[in-house]
Design a protein around this motif. Sequence first.
Motif, PDB file in Angstrom:
ATOM      1  N   HIS A  70       0.842  -1.292   0.178  1.00  0.00           N
ATOM      2  CA  HIS A  70      -0.145  -0.114  -0.138  1.00  0.00           C
ATOM      3  C   HIS A  70       0.933   1.203   0.131  1.00  0.00           C
ATOM      4  O   HIS A  70       0.455   2.406   0.235  1.00  0.00           O
ATOM      5  N   GLY A  71       2.077   1.250  -0.359  1.00  0.00           N
ATOM      6  CA  GLY A  71       2.989   2.387  -0.356  1.00  0.00           C
ATOM      7  C   GLY A  71       3.418   3.042   0.735  1.00  0.00           C
ATOM      8  O   GLY A  71       3.844   4.146   0.809  1.00  0.00           O
ATOM      9  N   LEU A  72       3.462   2.448   1.808  1.00  0.00           N
ATOM     10  CA  LEU A  72       3.908   2.942   3.133  1.00  0.00           C
ATOM     11  C   LEU A  72       5.413   3.192   3.154  1.00  0.00           C
ATOM     12  O   LEU A  72       6.039   2.140   2.564  1.00  0.00           O
ATOM     13  N   VAL A  73       5.916   4.163   3.617  1.00  0.00           N
ATOM     14  CA  VAL A  73       7.314   4.479   3.319  1.00  0.00           C
ATOM     15  C   VAL A  73       7.948   4.322   4.982  1.00  0.00           C
ATOM     16  O   VAL A  73       7.405   5.074   5.811  1.00  0.00           O
ATOM     17  N   MET A  74       9.040   3.549   4.907  1.00  0.00           N
ATOM     18  CA  MET A  74       9.752   3.123   6.341  1.00  0.00           C
ATOM     19  C   MET A  74      11.244   3.676   6.254  1.00  0.00           C
ATOM     20  O   MET A  74      11.836   3.516   5.178  1.00  0.00           O
ATOM     21  N   GLY A  75      11.658   4.307   7.480  1.00  0.00           N
ATOM     22  CA  GLY A  75      12.969   4.646   7.275  1.00  0.00           C
ATOM     23  C   GLY A  75      13.794   3.726   7.970  1.00  0.00           C
ATOM     24  O   GLY A  75      13.464   2.608   8.642  1.00  0.00           O
ATOM     25  N   GLY A  76      15.136   3.612   7.626  1.00  0.00           N
ATOM     26  CA  GLY A  76      16.126   2.856   8.413  1.00  0.00           C
ATOM     27  C   GLY A  76      16.177   2.796   9.789  1.00  0.00           C
ATOM     28  O   GLY A  76      16.638   1.711  10.566  1.00  0.00           O
ATOM     29  N   ASP A  77      15.593   3.667  10.745  1.00  0.00           N
ATOM     30  CA  ASP A  77      15.270   3.867  11.995  1.00  0.00           C
ATOM     31  C   ASP A  77      14.174   3.055  12.490  1.00  0.00           C
ATOM     32  O   ASP A  77      13.748   2.946  13.584  1.00  0.00           O
ATOM     33  N   GLY A  78      13.288   2.462  11.382  1.00  0.00           N
ATOM     34  CA  GLY A  78      12.171   1.734  11.985  1.00  0.00           C
ATOM     35  C   GLY A  78      10.670   2.534  12.149  1.00  0.00           C
ATOM     36  O   GLY A  78       9.732   2.063  12.587  1.00  0.00           O
ATOM     37  N   VAL A  79      10.909   3.903  11.723  1.00  0.00           N
ATOM     38  CA  VAL A  79       9.798   4.762  11.998  1.00  0.00           C
ATOM     39  C   VAL A  79       9.167   4.993  10.635  1.00  0.00           C
ATOM     40  O   VAL A  79       9.740   5.292   9.623  1.00  0.00           O
ATOM     41  N   THR A  80       7.764   4.878  10.510  1.00  0.00           N
ATOM     42  CA  THR A  80       7.108   5.150   9.361  1.00  0.00           C
ATOM     43  C   THR A  80       7.055   6.665   9.060  1.00  0.00           C
ATOM     44  O   THR A  80       6.967   7.347   9.839  1.00  0.00           O
ATOM     45  N   ARG A  81       7.487   6.781   7.713  1.00  0.00           N
ATOM     46  CA  ARG A  81       7.639   8.364   7.117  1.00  0.00           C
ATOM     47  C   ARG A  81       6.261   8.847   6.604  1.00  0.00           C
ATOM     48  O   ARG A  81       5.822   9.874   6.986  1.00  0.00           O
ATOM     49  N   SER A  82       5.539   7.889   5.826  1.00  0.00           N
ATOM     50  CA  SER A  82       4.538   8.437   5.383  1.00  0.00           C
ATOM     51  C   SER A  82       3.537   7.408   4.759  1.00  0.00           C
ATOM     52  O   SER A  82       4.228   6.063   4.416  1.00  0.00           O
ATOM     53  N   MET A  83       2.497   7.397   4.235  1.00  0.00           N
ATOM     54  CA  MET A  83       1.718   6.587   3.341  1.00  0.00           C
ATOM     55  C   MET A  83       0.577   7.278   2.778  1.00  0.00           C
ATOM     56  O   MET A  83       0.054   8.482   3.276  1.00  0.00           O
ATOM     57  N   PRO A  84       0.243   6.991   1.482  1.00  0.00           N
ATOM     58  CA  PRO A  84      -0.482   7.945   0.582  1.00  0.00           C
ATOM     59  C   PRO A  84      -1.953   7.999   1.202  1.00  0.00           C
ATOM     60  O   PRO A  84      -2.516   7.247   1.507  1.00  0.00           O
TER      61      PRO A  84
END
Length: 345
Positions: A70-84
């Motif tokens: 579903h396009g969720l964006v994940m950072g290398g720190d394990g924190v979700t950045r965004s999702m459309p």
Amino acid sequence: MSWMRNAWYVGATSDEVGDKPLGRRLLGVRMAFFRDGEGRVQAVEDFCPHRGAALSLGRVCKGELVCGYHGLVMGGDGVTRSMPGQRVSAFPRIQRYAVEERYGFIWVWAGEADQADPATIPVLEWHNNPAWAHGGGLFHIKADYRLMIDNLMDLTHETYVHSTSIGQEEIDETPCKTTREGATVVTSRFMENIEAPPFWLDALRAIGVEGNPKVDRWQICRFSPPSHVLIEVGVALAGHGGYDAPDDKKVYSVVTDFITPEVDGSMWYFWGMARRFRPDDAELTERIRAGQGGIFTEDLEVLERQQQNLDAFAQRKLLKLNIDAGGVQARRMIEEHIARETASV
């Protein structure tokens, strides 16, 4: 748990983590490896906090991991950045793992990331060293990782499993010595004035030695936690000092073995050989790599069938002989580390 967690394991080779993410199960955990915007490798749980999809099936965009569901964006720190079209600030943080890229490998620390000390990664002197050449590969083996450690710390099996390449009767006939040197278990065997087996005869011919001269041969196996085995191997023309012979009288190599448990009963085996002769000969590197791959394929079949037997006859107790000393000491060292980790929880 049958393995240490607060330790560095090889999780992948550097060339396995490129433009696309890599998913791999290591130490009972599914991990997703990817490169951030600066090219550094990151590792997080292979689990999208939205619907549990495998993040490694997605893609990397601007140095972040984009879930392919579903396009969720994940950072290398394990924190979700965004999702459309969605608010994600309340999404739970997923587990991140400490990783270091060094010597052509991606090293991962499976325990507490803040305890990871890169200074404890073993030094591999041959990497990017013009005096050395290295070639290797990766096997997935359906056997307990400790069976591979047993195998590598007791090379008497070469006489039987590898009879057409590196095996010879003198391995059986020559006693080995096992010592514990600090955090390392060392098993060594030195053979003098013997015939060179086919693999080593071919290596001698690569440095211009003709005929079938008698040689002195050595095998020095070094285990260090959590599951690394480095084996000094080689032959020298007999009468020139054996292990200490000058370089023009010997062929010297180090067999590299980095073993990472996948789950109980399976492992990832990163194998290779670093050699200190004819380092610029790429054709020789590939020939040795192919030959070594064939040798380890023979081990693979033995270990997988051994694991099947151990599962089928779980009530049986295995016997211990003097040739098993290296593996027994290595297992004891692993158990000591696990006990210390358990006590500190």
